[in-house]
Design a protein around this motif. Sequence first.
Motif, PDB file in Angstrom:
ATOM      1  N   MET A   1     -10.779 -19.494   5.143  1.00  0.00           N
ATOM      2  CA  MET A   1      -9.964 -18.647   4.261  1.00  0.00           C
ATOM      3  C   MET A   1     -10.786 -18.088   3.110  1.00  0.00           C
ATOM      4  O   MET A   1     -10.620 -16.945   2.713  1.00  0.00           O
ATOM      5  N   ASP A   2     -11.707 -18.888   2.556  1.00  0.00           N
ATOM      6  CA  ASP A   2     -12.524 -18.408   1.451  1.00  0.00           C
ATOM      7  C   ASP A   2     -13.399 -17.224   1.872  1.00  0.00           C
ATOM      8  O   ASP A   2     -13.775 -16.402   1.054  1.00  0.00           O
ATOM      9  N   LYS A   3     -13.777 -17.159   3.175  1.00  0.00           N
ATOM     10  CA  LYS A   3     -14.635 -16.087   3.658  1.00  0.00           C
ATOM     11  C   LYS A   3     -13.854 -14.870   4.122  1.00  0.00           C
ATOM     12  O   LYS A   3     -14.432 -13.853   4.483  1.00  0.00           O
ATOM     13  N   MET A   4     -12.539 -14.969   4.116  1.00  0.00           N
ATOM     14  CA  MET A   4     -11.704 -13.865   4.566  1.00  0.00           C
ATOM     15  C   MET A   4     -11.767 -12.715   3.573  1.00  0.00           C
ATOM     16  O   MET A   4     -11.654 -12.918   2.368  1.00  0.00           O
ATOM     17  N   ILE A   5     -11.973 -11.516   4.066  1.00  0.00           N
ATOM     18  CA  ILE A   5     -12.066 -10.339   3.216  1.00  0.00           C
ATOM     19  C   ILE A   5     -10.701  -9.652   3.151  1.00  0.00           C
ATOM     20  O   ILE A   5     -10.152  -9.242   4.174  1.00  0.00           O
ATOM     21  N   PHE A   6     -10.169  -9.538   1.943  1.00  0.00           N
ATOM     22  CA  PHE A   6      -8.871  -8.901   1.749  1.00  0.00           C
ATOM     23  C   PHE A   6      -9.069  -7.467   1.278  1.00  0.00           C
ATOM     24  O   PHE A   6      -9.937  -7.180   0.462  1.00  0.00           O
ATOM     25  N   HIS A   7      -8.220  -6.591   1.795  1.00  0.00           N
ATOM     26  CA  HIS A   7      -8.172  -5.229   1.303  1.00  0.00           C
ATOM     27  C   HIS A   7      -6.993  -5.106   0.345  1.00  0.00           C
ATOM     28  O   HIS A   7      -5.993  -5.819   0.478  1.00  0.00           O
ATOM     29  N   LEU A   8      -7.127  -4.208  -0.598  1.00  0.00           N
ATOM     30  CA  LEU A   8      -6.099  -4.022  -1.624  1.00  0.00           C
ATOM     31  C   LEU A   8      -5.336  -2.729  -1.366  1.00  0.00           C
ATOM     32  O   LEU A   8      -5.928  -1.655  -1.223  1.00  0.00           O
ATOM     33  N   LEU A   9      -4.006  -2.853  -1.316  1.00  0.00           N
ATOM     34  CA  LEU A   9      -3.130  -1.695  -1.173  1.00  0.00           C
ATOM     35  C   LEU A   9      -2.198  -1.671  -2.377  1.00  0.00           C
ATOM     36  O   LEU A   9      -1.349  -2.550  -2.526  1.00  0.00           O
ATOM     37  N   GLU A  10      -2.376  -0.702  -3.254  1.00  0.00           N
ATOM     38  CA  GLU A  10      -1.485  -0.531  -4.402  1.00  0.00           C
ATOM     39  C   GLU A  10      -0.606   0.683  -4.122  1.00  0.00           C
ATOM     40  O   GLU A  10      -1.027   1.820  -4.288  1.00  0.00           O
ATOM     41  N   SER A  11       0.586   0.387  -3.661  1.00  0.00           N
ATOM     42  CA  SER A  11       1.464   1.464  -3.204  1.00  0.00           C
ATOM     43  C   SER A  11       2.920   1.100  -3.434  1.00  0.00           C
ATOM     44  O   SER A  11       3.400   0.104  -2.893  1.00  0.00           O
ATOM     45  N   THR A  12       3.602   1.885  -4.253  1.00  0.00           N
ATOM     46  CA  THR A  12       5.036   1.747  -4.446  1.00  0.00           C
ATOM     47  C   THR A  12       5.706   2.984  -3.875  1.00  0.00           C
ATOM     48  O   THR A  12       5.473   4.095  -4.350  1.00  0.00           O
ATOM     49  N   LEU A  13       6.519   2.805  -2.854  1.00  0.00           N
ATOM     50  CA  LEU A  13       7.211   3.923  -2.223  1.00  0.00           C
ATOM     51  C   LEU A  13       8.453   4.289  -3.038  1.00  0.00           C
ATOM     52  O   LEU A  13       8.898   3.522  -3.894  1.00  0.00           O
ATOM     53  N   PRO A  14       9.028   5.475  -2.784  1.00  0.00           N
ATOM     54  CA  PRO A  14      10.095   5.980  -3.663  1.00  0.00           C
ATOM     55  C   PRO A  14      11.341   5.103  -3.749  1.00  0.00           C
ATOM     56  O   PRO A  14      11.976   5.048  -4.806  1.00  0.00           O
ATOM     57  N   SER A  15      11.725   4.442  -2.654  1.00  0.00           N
ATOM     58  CA  SER A  15      12.968   3.672  -2.670  1.00  0.00           C
ATOM     59  C   SER A  15      12.690   2.195  -2.400  1.00  0.00           C
ATOM     60  O   SER A  15      11.702   1.845  -1.750  1.00  0.00           O
ATOM     61  N   PRO A  16      13.571   1.293  -2.886  1.00  0.00           N
ATOM     62  CA  PRO A  16      13.393  -0.127  -2.577  1.00  0.00           C
ATOM     63  C   PRO A  16      13.476  -0.403  -1.076  1.00  0.00           C
ATOM     64  O   PRO A  16      12.790  -1.283  -0.558  1.00  0.00           O
ATOM     65  N   GLN A  17      14.314   0.369  -0.365  1.00  0.00           N
ATOM     66  CA  GLN A  17      14.433   0.174   1.077  1.00  0.00           C
ATOM     67  C   GLN A  17      13.115   0.470   1.793  1.00  0.00           C
ATOM     68  O   GLN A  17      12.713  -0.250   2.705  1.00  0.00           O
ATOM     69  N   GLU A  18      12.429   1.531   1.366  1.00  0.00           N
ATOM     70  CA  GLU A  18      11.144   1.875   1.977  1.00  0.00           C
ATOM     71  C   GLU A  18      10.085   0.824   1.657  1.00  0.00           C
ATOM     72  O   GLU A  18       9.228   0.522   2.494  1.00  0.00           O
ATOM     73  N   ASN A  19      10.144   0.258   0.472  1.00  0.00           N
ATOM     74  CA  ASN A  19       9.181  -0.783   0.125  1.00  0.00           C
ATOM     75  C   ASN A  19       9.380  -2.036   0.967  1.00  0.00           C
ATOM     76  O   ASN A  19       8.411  -2.666   1.398  1.00  0.00           O
ATOM     77  N   LEU A  20      10.630  -2.401   1.232  1.00  0.00           N
ATOM     78  CA  LEU A  20      10.894  -3.543   2.111  1.00  0.00           C
ATOM     79  C   LEU A  20      10.475  -3.226   3.540  1.00  0.00           C
ATOM     80  O   LEU A  20       9.933  -4.090   4.246  1.00  0.00           O
ATOM     81  N   ALA A  21      10.734  -1.998   3.967  1.00  0.00           N
ATOM     82  CA  ALA A  21      10.325  -1.594   5.316  1.00  0.00           C
ATOM     83  C   ALA A  21       8.808  -1.635   5.461  1.00  0.00           C
ATOM     84  O   ALA A  21       8.279  -2.053   6.497  1.00  0.00           O
TER      85      ALA A  21
END
Length: 243
Positions: A1-21
């Motif tokens: 797990m320590d060697k796992m490379i994570f990518h960062l996604l900073e994204s808020t979609l217009p509606s709460p429903q789209e964010n859950l989707a």
Amino acid sequence: MDKMIFHLLESTLPSPQENLALDEILLKMLATGDIPPTLRLWELPFPAVIVGRGNKLGLNVDYDACRKEQVPVIRRMSGGGTVLLGPGCLVFSLLIPFTEHPGIKESIEFILNRIGQSLQLRLLEEDRIELAGISDLTVGGLKFSGNSQRWIKNNCLHHGTILYGFPLEQAARLLTKPEREPEYRSGRTHLEFMTNLPLEREAIRSALTEEWGASAAEYDLPKDEIRELAQQKYEDTEWTESR
């Protein structure tokens, strides 16, 4: 797990429903190998009540108050309790492939211990962060983070909230006393039980991205699929009112 490379996604979609989707679709994409391990950060610019998959609406949400204040109520696909999102509440979604399923309790402790320790480094010594209940983080005995999970085989979506500048009185107006509460809550009201973490948003963002070694990356998100899932599931009152 320590060697796992994570990518960062900073994204808020217009509606709460789209964010859950989007969270649901990202989990599916992780399971099919279409995305790498990912840390997603998002924050709604307006309030929305998000109900846990197994929560009963009538025992968790003041529906009349939500309608009066025009606050949407949506059911998510993961377990855990009902939360109020909005400005001052940073949401993080961790998408992690495990080699084998460690168990819900073990995975929650693993993730929250790492997050708690990283945040602790940025706090005064007297502000002690602790893991409480099943999936809460507290400071000074007050909850500032609630968390839940959804799995596809060994692939985990762990999403949680971090309150840092949230109007707590809003939660007291829109949420009722929950149907289930952790023992450490001891019958306290929302205002007696919740708090904002005494850190700025950027310090919290830095703690999360540094702890998971996440760096910004381009994502080709399936916008049509996200919108379709939001419409067919998360905007469907039958889904929201299923319990």
